[in-house]
Design a protein around this motif. Structure first.
Motif, PDB file in Angstrom:
ATOM      1  N   LYS A  24      -5.154  28.498 -58.110  1.00 61.32           N
ATOM      2  CA  LYS A  24      -5.676  29.036 -59.368  1.00 61.32           C
ATOM      3  C   LYS A  24      -5.121  28.298 -60.583  1.00 61.32           C
ATOM      4  O   LYS A  24      -5.873  27.924 -61.493  1.00 61.32           O
ATOM      5  N   HIS A  25      -3.813  28.052 -60.621  1.00 60.24           N
ATOM      6  CA  HIS A  25      -3.224  27.424 -61.800  1.00 60.24           C
ATOM      7  C   HIS A  25      -3.678  25.973 -61.954  1.00 60.24           C
ATOM      8  O   HIS A  25      -3.831  25.478 -63.073  1.00 60.24           O
ATOM      9  N   ARG A  66      -8.093  36.150 -56.597  1.00 62.39           N
ATOM     10  CA  ARG A  66      -7.978  35.153 -57.660  1.00 62.39           C
ATOM     11  C   ARG A  66      -6.689  34.341 -57.562  1.00 62.39           C
ATOM     12  O   ARG A  66      -6.141  33.899 -58.579  1.00 62.39           O
ATOM     13  N   VAL A  85      -9.845  22.562 -65.746  1.00 64.97           N
ATOM     14  CA  VAL A  85     -10.916  23.027 -66.641  1.00 64.97           C
ATOM     15  C   VAL A  85     -10.491  22.870 -68.095  1.00 64.97           C
ATOM     16  O   VAL A  85     -11.257  22.381 -68.946  1.00 64.97           O
ATOM     17  N   ALA A  86      -9.258  23.272 -68.394  1.00 65.31           N
ATOM     18  CA  ALA A  86      -8.768  23.175 -69.773  1.00 65.31           C
ATOM     19  C   ALA A  86      -8.673  21.730 -70.226  1.00 65.31           C
ATOM     20  O   ALA A  86      -9.041  21.400 -71.368  1.00 65.31           O
ATOM     21  N   HIS A  89      -6.670  24.761 -60.949  1.00 68.03           N
ATOM     22  CA  HIS A  89      -8.056  24.813 -61.416  1.00 68.03           C
ATOM     23  C   HIS A  89      -8.108  25.108 -62.913  1.00 68.03           C
ATOM     24  O   HIS A  89      -8.863  24.469 -63.669  1.00 68.03           O
ATOM     25  N   SER A  90      -7.297  26.054 -63.370  1.00 58.99           N
ATOM     26  CA  SER A  90      -7.286  26.407 -64.797  1.00 58.99           C
ATOM     27  C   SER A  90      -6.913  25.210 -65.656  1.00 58.99           C
ATOM     28  O   SER A  90      -7.504  24.975 -66.722  1.00 58.99           O
ATOM     29  N   ARG A  91      -5.938  24.432 -65.197  1.00 59.76           N
ATOM     30  CA  ARG A  91      -5.510  23.264 -65.972  1.00 59.76           C
ATOM     31  C   ARG A  91      -6.592  22.191 -66.000  1.00 59.76           C
ATOM     32  O   ARG A  91      -6.821  21.566 -67.043  1.00 59.76           O
ATOM     33  N   THR A 104      -2.569  18.257 -69.729  1.00 60.91           N
ATOM     34  CA  THR A 104      -3.200  19.440 -70.312  1.00 60.91           C
ATOM     35  C   THR A 104      -2.420  19.935 -71.518  1.00 60.91           C
ATOM     36  O   THR A 104      -2.998  20.279 -72.565  1.00 60.91           O
TER      37      THR A 104
END
Length: 711
Positions: free
Chosen positions: A278-279, A259, A285-286, A281-283, A422
């Motif tokens: 990973k970081h 991950r 999506v958010a 992608h998370s941003r 974000t």
């Protein structure tokens, strides 16, 4: 021979150093070489080398080997302690300490530090500070030796120690790849060099993982991409470590299983798989989810009807209506199209109805400019978010929670990167109106993402483009040139009405001419100080890059002098009188990216420099914080975003293939000036910049937001 460092004269990026030194029997000589990297005034060195004669600079000692030695004479110890190497000891205190302990001074500090309190003005707190600084200095000096033995610039030692402290040696020995991204100035190649020296196998999974993550990070920091196609990522990592792609491809899946990166279908190329850190992608999506929530929210703006302003143009009135009825909307337009007047009309209408308004921009200068143009208070987005995050109480009044005002306006929205956008959308209250103001033809953000352009690709996001150029701006040569560049047409040359092009071919002559215009010609003709003229550079490196031009201008406007305190930080020297610019927001100090100020003091005893900002505030930066400052004599076009200057001078040459020359950069450059912009350089480079479109950034936000809104 053994010699003491009197003054650093020059330090190059590759650590080549020129220093004035003195030795018994050889007073006042010049020593040169990379072996001197990292030396500081006051140190005593054992040098190995040869005497030579330079055609221009005369006799000098070319150093091939350098070893730090403990000063032994009373004079050498006094110079060493008074040079600012040890925090807490300045010239006066150094004299008092050496006067008390004599030749045993350094032995006392090292082995019997409690005895320092025998000296007048040294109490327990000062004694503890001196001991800590002494131990740190010893550790950094030892780290320099280690790095030199590894073939790595010892200039990085202080930065490594600042991050890892006493664990630095262990990190270098066991996992040098931890340095990447945490120590400024260390990318994969430097960490990899250390790792291979430490015995890490060339085909080890640890090395391959570091290469893959580095390529993803570089894609974001250098090119603004949020993802890379897996095929491109594998190829780039394999090239970086000079290994087969068959070795690299399975490690991508291993990182995904851990991950540390995310694999998913390409947003616009069926059948292709892409990789996100990973970081990132998370941003993304958010951000898509938060924007969708804001767009779907029912407006809470306290306004049902409003009176139209007859002074507005038709497209401005359409923009006002949109901003007052849509919870998320965008206003775009070029120079002279009335964006600021439109914002003022919108904000005035909301406030007249009893609503609250927050005006913000990504940088301090942009926020100040927004405030001046609208006549209303404005702040940086970072400060707005800091106030929001420091007080999460929902009962707090809107004025104290600026991100939850009824209307939040963010100017210069092209500068919003994925990370900042974000955080911004997370802070805005659903039902509030978020209005983004920007010029999509300007450069995108320095960080990863292209948020404004991405939102303009989603039809469901309301937007109005202001196209009418008002009469007061229509006669400006700068506005005319900007609109020509925007349309892919060459400006009228050599120009007029505030836009000028001066043709020169040789990069060295271009740099000299730019410096002369900035320092002499324009100030003399316009009757203004040189500080009113800003040099902007498409590139950072090269003969006409920001680094070289800043140094050239500094050496002429603010040269070294015996009575002028200075401090070298790596290859950069900070002198009293220097014009400087923070490149990061620092809320503890109250300074913001893009502000300018002047160095007023170099405080050796505190290992710090003091700056007075152009707003009149006094700020102190420790010697270990100087990476957060750059000289303001010449800066990159990217650094100038959100700012405006009375006069701008810029070199335009195709150095290194002109890789930075493209339409958005030239357009951004031209629109930074209020009165004059003067370009100096090659016509073919100017034509290249006008006609070359920049590479589109890899982002998944448009598709992700569209799918979220459709679901």
């Amino acid at each position: 021979m053994e010699a003491s460092v009197e003054q650093l004269v020059y330090v190059r990026d590759d650590a080549y150093t020129v220093a004035r030194m003195s030795a018994d029997g050889v007073p006042g000589f010049v020593a040169t070489g990379r072996a001197l990297a990292g030396v500081q005034p006051g140190e005593t060195l054992r040098l190995l080398g040869d005497w030579s004669t330079h055609a221009r600079h005369g006799r000098r000692f070319a150093v091939t080997g350098c070893e730090r030695v403990t000063p032994s004479s009373v004079r050498a110890i006094r110079v060493y302690l008074g040079s600012g190497l040890i925090r807490g000891i300045g010239p006066r205190l150094a004299y008092a300490i050496v006067d008390h302990f004599g030749e045993n001074t350094l032995k006392v500090i090292d082995a019997e530090p409690e005895r320092l309190t025998e000296v007048v003005n040294i109490g327990p707190l000062r004694q503890a500070q001196i001991v800590q600084a002494w131990q740190e200095q010893k550790a950094v000096a030892a780290l320099m030796v280690t790095l030199q033995g590894l073939g790595v610039s010892p200039l990085l030692a202080a930065k490594i120690y600042q991050v890892f402290g006493s664990d630095a040696d262990e990190v270098l020995a066991t996992d040098p790849y931890r340095l990447i991204g945490r120590v400024r100035g260390i990318a994969f190649r430097v960490a990899d060099k250390i790792a291979l020296q430490a015995g890490v196998p060339e085909r080890s999974p640890q090395r391959v993982k570091a290469a893959l993550l580095d390529r993803l990070e570089a894609a974001g920091s250098r090119d603004g991409h949020c993802y890379l196609p897996v095929s491109a990522l594998v190829r780039q990592a394999a090239e970086l470590i000079e290994q087969d792609q068959d070795l690299v491809r399975p490690v991508v899946d291993a990182l995904a299983a851990e991950r540390r990166l995310v694999l998913e279908a390409a947003p616009d190329q069926p059948g292709q798989v892409v990789a996100y850190a990973k970081h990132v992608h998370s941003r993304e999506v958010a951000l898509a989810a938060q924007l969708a929530a804001l767009l779907r929210a029912r407006s809470t703006l306290p306004l049902r009807a409003y009176r139209e302003d007859p002074s507005l143009h038709d497209d401005q009135r359409a923009a006002v209506t949109m901003a007052l009825t849509s919870t998320v909307s965008i206003i775009t337009g070029g120079p002279g199209c009335g964006k600021s007047h439109t914002v003022r009309a919108i904000a005035t209408t909301v406030r007249a109805a009893g609503g609250s308004v927050t005006l913000a921009a990504p940088t301090g200068k942009a926020a100040k400019r927004l405030s001046e143009l609208t006549g209303m208070p404005a702040m940086t987005v970072h400060r707005m978010l800091a106030q929001q995050e420091a007080d999460p109480d929902p009962e707090t009044l809107f004025d104290e929670r600026p991100a939850q005002a009824d209307l939040v306006v963010v100017d210069e929205a092209s500068m919003l990167d994925l990370h900042l956008a974000t955080r911004l959308t997370a802070a805005v209250r659903p039902g509030s109106h978020l209005l983004l103001i920007g010029d999509s033809d300007q450069l995108p953000s320095i960080g990863a993402g292209d948020v404004l352009a991405d939102l303009l690709r989603v039809p469901a996001v309301p937007r109005v483009q202001l196209t009418h150029v008002f009469r007061q701006a229509a006669g400006s040569g700068i506005v005319d040139a900007a609109h020509r560049i925007r349309a892919g047409r060459l400006p009228a040359l050599p120009g007029g009405g505030g836009f000028w092009f001066e043709e020169l071919d040789d990069p060295v002559r271009v740099a000299e001419r730019v410096a002369h215009l900035a320092m002499v010609a324009i100030p003399r003709k316009q009757g203004v100080p040189p500080g009113q003229v800003q040099v902007l550079c498409p590139m950072r490196k090269g003969e006409t890059g920001a680094t070289a031009l800043a140094r050239l201008i500094q050496e002429q406007l603010n040269p070294a002098a015996d009575d002028k305190p200075e401090h070298w930080s790596g290859s950069t020297v900070f002198r009293v009188g220097d014009r400087v610019m923070p490149i990061r927001n620092n809320y503890d100090k109250g300074v913001f990216n893009g502000e300018t100020g002047t160095v007023t003091a170099v405080v050796l005893e505190e290992r710090a420099i003091e700056i007075r900002t152009d707003d009149g505030d006094s700020v102190r930066y420790g010697f270990d914080e100087l990476d957060d400052l750059t000289h303001a004599y010449a800066i990159s076009v990217h650094r100038s975003q959100g700012s405006e200057y009375p006069f701008v001078v810029a070199p335009i040459v195709a150095e290194s293939g002109g890789i930075m020359l493209r339409r958005k950069l030239l357009y951004t450059l031209a629109t930074r000036a209020k009165a004059w912009v003067v370009l100096v350089g090659q016509r073919e480079a100017l034509e290249l910049a006008v006609h070359r479109l920049g590479q589109r950034r890899n982002t998944g936000l448009p598709r992700r937001l569209a799918l979220t809104l459709d679901s």
